[in-house]
Structures are given as C-alpha cells and as structure tokens.
Design a protein around this motif. Structure first.
Motif, PDB file in Angstrom:
ATOM      1  N   MET A 124      48.416  44.850  32.452  1.00  0.00           N
ATOM      2  CA  MET A 124      47.976  45.995  31.504  1.00  0.00           C
ATOM      3  C   MET A 124      47.908  47.045  31.868  1.00  0.00           C
ATOM      4  SD  MET A 124      44.849  43.296  30.135  1.00  0.00           S
ATOM      5  CE  MET A 124      44.989  41.719  29.303  1.00  0.00           C
ATOM      6  N   PRO A 125      49.070  47.837  31.896  1.00  0.00           N
ATOM      7  CA  PRO A 125      48.932  49.340  32.610  1.00  0.00           C
ATOM      8  C   PRO A 125      48.043  50.374  32.259  1.00  0.00           C
ATOM      9  CG  PRO A 125      50.818  48.888  31.250  1.00  0.00           C
ATOM     10  CD  PRO A 125      50.190  47.471  31.360  1.00  0.00           C
ATOM     11  N   GLN A 126      47.661  50.108  30.744  1.00  0.00           N
ATOM     12  CA  GLN A 126      46.872  51.168  30.184  1.00  0.00           C
ATOM     13  C   GLN A 126      45.056  51.186  31.038  1.00  0.00           C
ATOM     14  OE1 GLN A 126      47.617  48.377  28.801  1.00  0.00           O
ATOM     15  NE2 GLN A 126      45.946  47.027  28.199  1.00  0.00           N
ATOM     16  N   ASP A 127      44.986  50.109  31.938  1.00  0.00           N
ATOM     17  CA  ASP A 127      43.785  50.226  32.786  1.00  0.00           C
ATOM     18  C   ASP A 127      43.901  50.834  33.923  1.00  0.00           C
ATOM     19  OD1 ASP A 127      42.877  48.241  30.800  1.00  0.00           O
ATOM     20  OD2 ASP A 127      42.415  46.666  32.099  1.00  0.00           O
ATOM     21  N   GLU A 128      44.983  51.279  34.261  1.00  0.00           N
ATOM     22  CA  GLU A 128      45.292  52.175  35.533  1.00  0.00           C
ATOM     23  C   GLU A 128      44.625  51.380  36.632  1.00  0.00           C
ATOM     24  OE1 GLU A 128      45.819  56.259  34.241  1.00  0.00           O
ATOM     25  OE2 GLU A 128      43.660  56.133  34.124  1.00  0.00           O
ATOM     26  N   VAL A 129      44.555  51.990  37.949  1.00  0.00           N
ATOM     27  CA  VAL A 129      44.217  51.433  39.066  1.00  0.00           C
ATOM     28  C   VAL A 129      42.526  51.979  39.547  1.00  0.00           C
ATOM     29  CG1 VAL A 129      44.731  51.036  41.546  1.00  0.00           C
ATOM     30  CG2 VAL A 129      46.748  51.341  40.006  1.00  0.00           C
ATOM     31  N   LYS A 130      41.882  50.957  40.033  1.00  0.00           N
ATOM     32  CA  LYS A 130      40.559  51.080  40.235  1.00  0.00           C
ATOM     33  C   LYS A 130      40.596  50.952  41.638  1.00  0.00           C
ATOM     34  CE  LYS A 130      37.807  51.725  36.274  1.00  0.00           C
ATOM     35  NZ  LYS A 130      37.575  53.039  36.018  1.00  0.00           N
ATOM     36  N   SER A 139      25.493  49.509  54.685  1.00  0.00           N
ATOM     37  CA  SER A 139      24.684  49.939  53.434  1.00  0.00           C
ATOM     38  C   SER A 139      25.294  49.382  52.143  1.00  0.00           C
ATOM     39  CB  SER A 139      25.131  51.460  53.365  1.00  0.00           C
ATOM     40  OG  SER A 139      26.488  51.691  52.931  1.00  0.00           O
ATOM     41  N   ARG A 140      26.321  48.666  52.254  1.00  0.00           N
ATOM     42  CA  ARG A 140      26.810  47.858  50.924  1.00  0.00           C
ATOM     43  C   ARG A 140      27.338  48.791  49.791  1.00  0.00           C
ATOM     44  NH1 ARG A 140      25.896  42.385  51.561  1.00  0.00           N
ATOM     45  NH2 ARG A 140      26.613  42.090  49.334  1.00  0.00           N
ATOM     46  N   THR A 141      27.672  50.194  50.356  1.00  0.00           N
ATOM     47  CA  THR A 141      27.843  51.150  49.530  1.00  0.00           C
ATOM     48  C   THR A 141      29.252  51.141  48.811  1.00  0.00           C
ATOM     49  OG1 THR A 141      26.277  52.750  50.537  1.00  0.00           O
ATOM     50  CG2 THR A 141      28.107  53.678  49.076  1.00  0.00           C
ATOM     51  N   VAL A 142      29.507  51.290  47.700  1.00  0.00           N
ATOM     52  CA  VAL A 142      30.861  51.097  46.999  1.00  0.00           C
ATOM     53  C   VAL A 142      30.956  52.395  46.133  1.00  0.00           C
ATOM     54  CG1 VAL A 142      32.419  49.851  45.673  1.00  0.00           C
ATOM     55  CG2 VAL A 142      30.747  48.657  47.060  1.00  0.00           C
ATOM     56  N   PRO A 218      33.550  62.961  43.637  1.00  0.00           N
ATOM     57  CA  PRO A 218      32.454  62.401  42.709  1.00  0.00           C
ATOM     58  C   PRO A 218      32.681  60.756  42.364  1.00  0.00           C
ATOM     59  CG  PRO A 218      33.809  63.712  41.272  1.00  0.00           C
ATOM     60  CD  PRO A 218      34.184  64.126  42.861  1.00  0.00           C
ATOM     61  N   ASP A 219      31.663  60.224  42.412  1.00  0.00           N
ATOM     62  CA  ASP A 219      31.968  58.682  42.219  1.00  0.00           C
ATOM     63  C   ASP A 219      32.268  58.485  40.873  1.00  0.00           C
ATOM     64  OD1 ASP A 219      31.933  56.076  42.569  1.00  0.00           O
ATOM     65  OD2 ASP A 219      29.607  55.691  41.929  1.00  0.00           O
ATOM     66  N   GLY A 220      33.267  57.796  40.516  1.00  0.00           N
ATOM     67  CA  GLY A 220      33.898  57.583  39.055  1.00  0.00           C
ATOM     68  C   GLY A 220      34.874  58.556  38.700  1.00  0.00           C
ATOM     69  N   GLY A 221      35.352  59.616  39.820  1.00  0.00           N
ATOM     70  CA  GLY A 221      36.217  60.489  39.669  1.00  0.00           C
ATOM     71  C   GLY A 221      37.614  59.951  39.592  1.00  0.00           C
ATOM     72  N   ARG A 222      38.535  60.785  39.147  1.00  0.00           N
ATOM     73  CA  ARG A 222      39.957  60.438  38.911  1.00  0.00           C
ATOM     74  C   ARG A 222      40.771  61.210  40.151  1.00  0.00           C
ATOM     75  NH1 ARG A 222      43.205  58.448  35.211  1.00  0.00           N
ATOM     76  NH2 ARG A 222      45.193  59.024  35.209  1.00  0.00           N
TER      77      ARG A 222
END
Length: 365
Positions: A124-130, A139-142, A218-222
């Motif tokens: 499903m290429p429309q989802d792109e890569v996370k 810290s379990r920071t993601v 920024p977290d969530g950035g592209r």
C-alpha cells in the motif's frame, strides 16, 4: 535463529552441532522476530519481537551469555489488523530505528489462503514509510517521521552525523517489493525468454542509499527520501546510463569495527546484467564515489562478510568472504582481498550453497 523465536537454537561452536532449542520465559512477548540482531558496543544484543494482531514492535536488549531479554520500548502497529513485515532494522548504541514500510501481512492470506499482492502481504504505497526512532536510554521515547515510499530488506550501517544533529541510515533501497516475486522459484528456474533469446524479466533495481533523520526535527515531521550514496549511481540514473553496480545492491556489509561510525567502504551483492538475480560482488568507496566489481559468467554469489586482518588499522585491511555457485552448479567459498579487490582463493565445496542464505564469521576460540 530465524524469524520466529521458536527457531532459536544454541550450537556447538566447534562442530556446529545443535545443542538445544532456546526457550524464552523472560516475559518479552512476540510471535515473530528478526534474524538480524544488532550487536551494541558493549556486546549487548538488540532486536525486536512482534505481537499481532493489535500489537506492534517490542524493542528489547539481550544479554549475550544468559540470553535474557529486557524490553526497552514498544512501537504499536499503524494498522493493527495488518501489521507491517520487516526483515531488518537500523540501530546505533543510542537508537533503534524501525522503518515501517507499507508492506502489510494479510491475516486472511495467512489463515485462509486468500490472494495478496505479494505472497501473503499487500503493498500500500500510499501509506509511505513511517520512521520510528526509539531511544535506548530507558526513557522509552519514540519519535515518528514520515518519508516517501520505498521497500528494503537489509541495512548496511547507521551512525550519527559529526555534530550529532542527524542520524544516517544506509540501506539497500527498492522502489517496491517486486523483488519478492523475483526470488520465487519459477522466475529463477524458468525465467521468461523473449523471441530473440533475451531475458524478459530481470532482477529488480535497488541502490545503496542514505536516509537522514534530523534528531532535532519535530515529532511527526516529514523527511527526505533516501539519497544515493554513490554520486556515480545518481548520475547514471539521471542520465539513464549503465549503472556501475548493475543497478542492484543487496546484503550491504562493512568492516564491523566501523559499525555505528562514519565509514568509507561497503561491500555488496551486485549485478552484471542481463540477469534474474544478483551475480556479482562489489566494493564501494563512498568517499571517492567509485566501485569495483567481481563477476564470473554463469555463476551466482551470496552475502559478503568482511573479516578484518588481526592487528589491522586500515578500514579495508582484511578479506571478504562470500558463498557462491559456479556455472556447473558447484558450491564454493570466495575469498577476496578487500583492499585491492582481487580474488585470493575460491574454495570448492562438496555440496551446493542455498541461494541467498545469510552467514557469519566466528573467530576460533
């Protein structure tokens, strides 16, 4: 070890005889794992297990002697009913990086045998890569980023930039997972041949590229798509000229002393086309943007493994080992001088070599 925890076994290092199955009772859940644990600088193993459905990636550290695992973070699946299939992941001493490309396991295909676009998975290429950057400091920071779609099997190396602002992930990149079909038995054994004897379906193109992640972004950035590591390949692709590696890169390997550090040389399975599989070995000089290739017509080779010369100081002072099969179907172990990229030896084996299997080098005790 393989891609299920139940496939982990202890072996006798001298005879390679099976000693016993490894049974985990440490509380780390998971139905799947990877056959590519990372070895951190202190000897600790780093890997992930997978729970599914309604699960995700359980990142864990593993003590190399007791094999006890401790979960350090959890990354939930973005599609809980369609978990992504990953063969490998990136790591440094400070981070694990999950590159969640949009190739999803189909539970209907696995359970009922219904059709999927790629084996038991759907693309499903429309989802792109996370891109999930997981801190290993407890810290379990993601942190999550998104980048344009690509597919991959294997990571070559990962390291921070000199100023510590970015994380570089070097890996063999495909546009899509067509390679999964390329590696099926039918196109390998009975490839489609055109009216003039030409090979109609060649092995998919892949390139050694670098994904750069801004650690202060920024977290969530592209972020930008992976970029060519060899400018000569970038130019060949832009001008539609012959690629120096045959537009194919797999099993990227480096001198293990440069793991998680800036490095100059990489070694990979490459191609001399026309071909329906990787059939050559190449040395890449990332500083000079040059490459050298070893190839013997009619044969095929497997994963390269760099073995440093004892007491060496130069990055390419050592040998590269790779299994292979010659034009007559006889197995061999190739020994290449890593510095000059010349063949030192080709050891004939009394048996065939499984196509594209992984291997490792163990120092005698």
């Amino acid at each position: 070890m393989s891609e299920t925890p139940a496939a982990s076994y202890l072996l006798d290092p001298e005879t390679l005889d099976t000693v016993q199955q490894v049974l985990y009772n440490d509380g780390v859940p998971g139905d799947l794992t990877t056959a590519h644990p990372s070895i951190l600088s202190d000897g600790t193993l780093l890997n992930f297990s997978r729970t599914l459905p309604f699960g995700g990636f359980h990142i864990y550290k593993q003590e190399p002697l007791t094999l006890k695992r401790v979960e350090v973070a959890f990354v939930p699946d973005r599609r809980p009913l369609s978990p992504a299939w990953l063969h490998d992941f990136a790591a440094t001493d400070k981070y694990a990086v999950i590159l969640e490309h949009p190739l999803y396991m189909s539970l209907a295909s696995l359970l009922l045998g219904t059709a999927a676009s790629h084996l038991f998975m759907n693309w499903m290429p429309q989802d792109e890569v996370k891109v999930r950057v997981v801190a290993l400091d407890g810290s379990r920071t993601v942190r999550t980023f998104t980048c344009p779609t690509f597919f991959y099997f294997h990571v070559g190396n990962a390291c921070e930039s000199e100023d510590g602002s970015c994380l570089h992930i070097d890996l063999a990149v495909y546009d899509d997972p067509q390679i999964l079909h390329d590696l099926s038995l039918k196109p390998l054994i009975s490839p489609a041949i055109g009216p003039n004897g030409e090979l109609k379906q060649q092995v998919s193109k892949s390139y050694y590229k670098r994904l750069t992640i801004p650690l202060n972004g920024p977290d969530g950035g592209r972020i930008q798509a992976p970029q060519f590591l060899l400018s000569s390949q970038a130019e060949a692709a832009q001008l539609q000229q012959e690629d120096p590696l045959g537009a194919f890169c797999e099993f990227p390997a480096i001198n293990p002393a440069y793991r998680y550090r800036p490095y100059r040389y990489a070694y990979c399975l490459s191609a001399v086309r026309p071909t329906n599989q990787g059939n050559a070995l190449s040395k890449l000089d990332l500083q000079q943007s040059t490459s050298q290739t070893w190839h013997r017509p009619g044969g095929a080779v497997g994963e390269p493994v760099f073995v440093p010369r004892p007491g060496s100081s130069a990055e390419d002072d050592g040998v590269v080992l790779a299994p292979g099969v010659d034009a007559e179907g006889k197995g061999f172990m190739l020994v290449m001088d890593a510095a000059s990229w010349t063949e030192l030896a080709r050891v004939q084996l009394p048996y065939g070599i499984p196509n594209r299997f992984h291997g490792t080098w163990m120092v005698a005790t």
